[in-house]
Design an enzyme around this catalytic site. Sequence first.
Site, short mmCIF file in Angstrom:
data_model
loop_
_atom_site.label_atom_id
_atom_site.label_comp_id
_atom_site.label_asym_id
_atom_site.label_seq_id
_atom_site.Cartn_x
_atom_site.Cartn_y
_atom_site.Cartn_z
N ASP A 278 0.73 -1.33 -0.03
CA ASP A 278 0.31 -0.19 0.02
C ASP A 278 1.23 0.90 0.30
O ASP A 278 1.91 1.15 1.02
CB ASP A 278 -1.33 -0.03 1.27
CG ASP A 278 -2.28 0.89 1.33
OD1 ASP A 278 -3.01 0.53 0.91
OD2 ASP A 278 -1.95 2.03 1.32
N ILE A 279 0.78 1.91 -0.66
CA ILE A 279 1.34 3.22 -0.64
C ILE A 279 1.03 4.35 0.10
O ILE A 279 2.05 5.25 0.36
CB ILE A 279 0.94 4.54 -2.17
CG1 ILE A 279 1.99 4.72 -2.83
CG2 ILE A 279 -0.36 4.94 -2.17
CD1 ILE A 279 1.90 5.63 -3.67
N ASN B 19 -12.85 -3.12 2.51
CA ASN B 19 -13.79 -1.89 2.89
C ASN B 19 -14.71 -2.24 1.64
O ASN B 19 -14.16 -2.24 0.26
CB ASN B 19 -13.18 -1.24 3.01
CG ASN B 19 -12.14 -0.83 4.03
OD1 ASN B 19 -12.32 -1.53 5.11
ND2 ASN B 19 -10.53 0.08 3.93
N GLY C 8 -16.33 2.23 3.68
CA GLY C 8 -14.94 3.10 3.78
C GLY C 8 -14.27 2.56 2.22
O GLY C 8 -13.06 3.17 2.01
N GLN C 9 -14.58 1.98 0.80
CA GLN C 9 -14.65 2.03 0.58
C GLN C 9 -13.61 3.16 -1.33
O GLN C 9 -14.84 3.70 -1.41
CB GLN C 9 -14.64 0.90 -0.57
CG GLN C 9 -14.85 -0.07 -1.92
CD GLN C 9 -15.15 -0.86 -2.69
OE1 GLN C 9 -15.55 -1.61 -2.11
NE2 GLN C 9 -14.00 -1.75 -4.38
N HIS D 91 -10.36 -5.54 -3.43
CA HIS D 91 -8.93 -5.74 -2.54
C HIS D 91 -9.28 -5.98 -1.42
O HIS D 91 -10.15 -5.35 -0.48
CB HIS D 91 -8.33 -4.60 -3.12
CG HIS D 91 -8.61 -3.85 -2.46
ND1 HIS D 91 -10.24 -2.60 -3.31
CD2 HIS D 91 -8.72 -1.88 -1.42
CE1 HIS D 91 -9.89 -1.31 -2.61
NE2 HIS D 91 -9.83 -1.78 -0.95
N HIS E 289 -6.91 -5.91 1.78
CA HIS E 289 -5.98 -5.42 3.25
C HIS E 289 -4.80 -6.40 4.16
O HIS E 289 -5.53 -7.08 4.28
CB HIS E 289 -5.97 -4.35 3.74
CG HIS E 289 -6.71 -3.28 3.01
ND1 HIS E 289 -6.05 -1.74 3.01
CD2 HIS E 289 -8.31 -3.18 2.33
CE1 HIS E 289 -7.08 -1.35 2.57
NE2 HIS E 289 -7.85 -2.20 1.88
P1 AMP Z 1 -10.50 1.20 0.19
O1 AMP Z 1 -10.15 2.14 1.30
O2 AMP Z 1 -10.11 -0.30 0.87
O3 AMP Z 1 -10.54 1.73 -1.10
O4 AMP Z 1 -8.30 1.35 0.00
C1 AMP Z 1 -7.53 1.68 -0.51
C2 AMP Z 1 -5.90 1.81 -0.24
O5 AMP Z 1 -5.21 1.84 -1.46
C3 AMP Z 1 -5.52 2.69 0.82
O6 AMP Z 1 -4.74 1.87 1.58
C4 AMP Z 1 -4.72 3.34 -0.87
O7 AMP Z 1 -3.48 4.03 0.43
C5 AMP Z 1 -4.39 2.61 -1.26
N1 AMP Z 1 -3.32 2.88 -3.02
C6 AMP Z 1 -4.31 3.92 -3.16
N2 AMP Z 1 -2.88 4.41 -4.46
C7 AMP Z 1 -2.41 3.24 -4.85
C8 AMP Z 1 -1.31 3.09 -4.62
N3 AMP Z 1 -0.79 3.62 -5.70
N4 AMP Z 1 -1.36 1.83 -5.25
C9 AMP Z 1 -0.94 1.07 -3.85
N5 AMP Z 1 -1.57 1.55 -2.81
C10 AMP Z 1 -2.76 3.15 -3.61
#
Ligand code: AMP
Length: 118
Positions: free
Chosen positions: A32-33, A89, A95-96, A102, A104
């Site tokens: 995760d970024i 999520n 909170g998606q 995906h 986590h």
């Molecule tokens: P969600 O809230 O479950 O949709 O989580 C989306 C996740 O994607 C968040 O934890 C972000 O930090 C992560 N995210 C967004 N853009 C990127 C990216 N380019 N590379 C890796 N993770 C990302």
Amino acid sequence: MYNDDNIFAKILSKKIPCKLIYENDFALAFYDIFPKSKIHALVIPKGKYLTFLDFTSTASLNEVQGFFAALKETTELLNLPNGFRVISNTGKDGGQEVPHFHMHILGGEDLGPLIRKP
Ligand code: AMP
């Protein structure tokens, strides 16, 4: 409705890079970024699925099996002997933020209670 412009679709099509951890025919795992714990990885299916429910109700058995095999392999590669948390999520209340299913994987430290409201 699935939107091909979402950030994970761009990672899958290699339009933007990711820090890859593991890949099989059905799924991709990367860091995760914006990590929310010491270790924070994401596992995504290669198919176009919007949410957990979309994936579990419409993906083939091979895709579901391949996805969960990738999730398992990733937790092993991350080496989290004290445990970890897996979260999906889903939708607005969940909170998606990214509209591509995906999961986590969070760990590397004591994560505390499941939900911390502000
Ligand atoms: P969600 O809230 O479950 O949709 O989580 C989306 C996740 O994607 C968040 O934890 C972000 O930090 C992560 N995210 C967004 N853009 C990127 C990216 N380019 N590379 C890796 N993770 C990302």
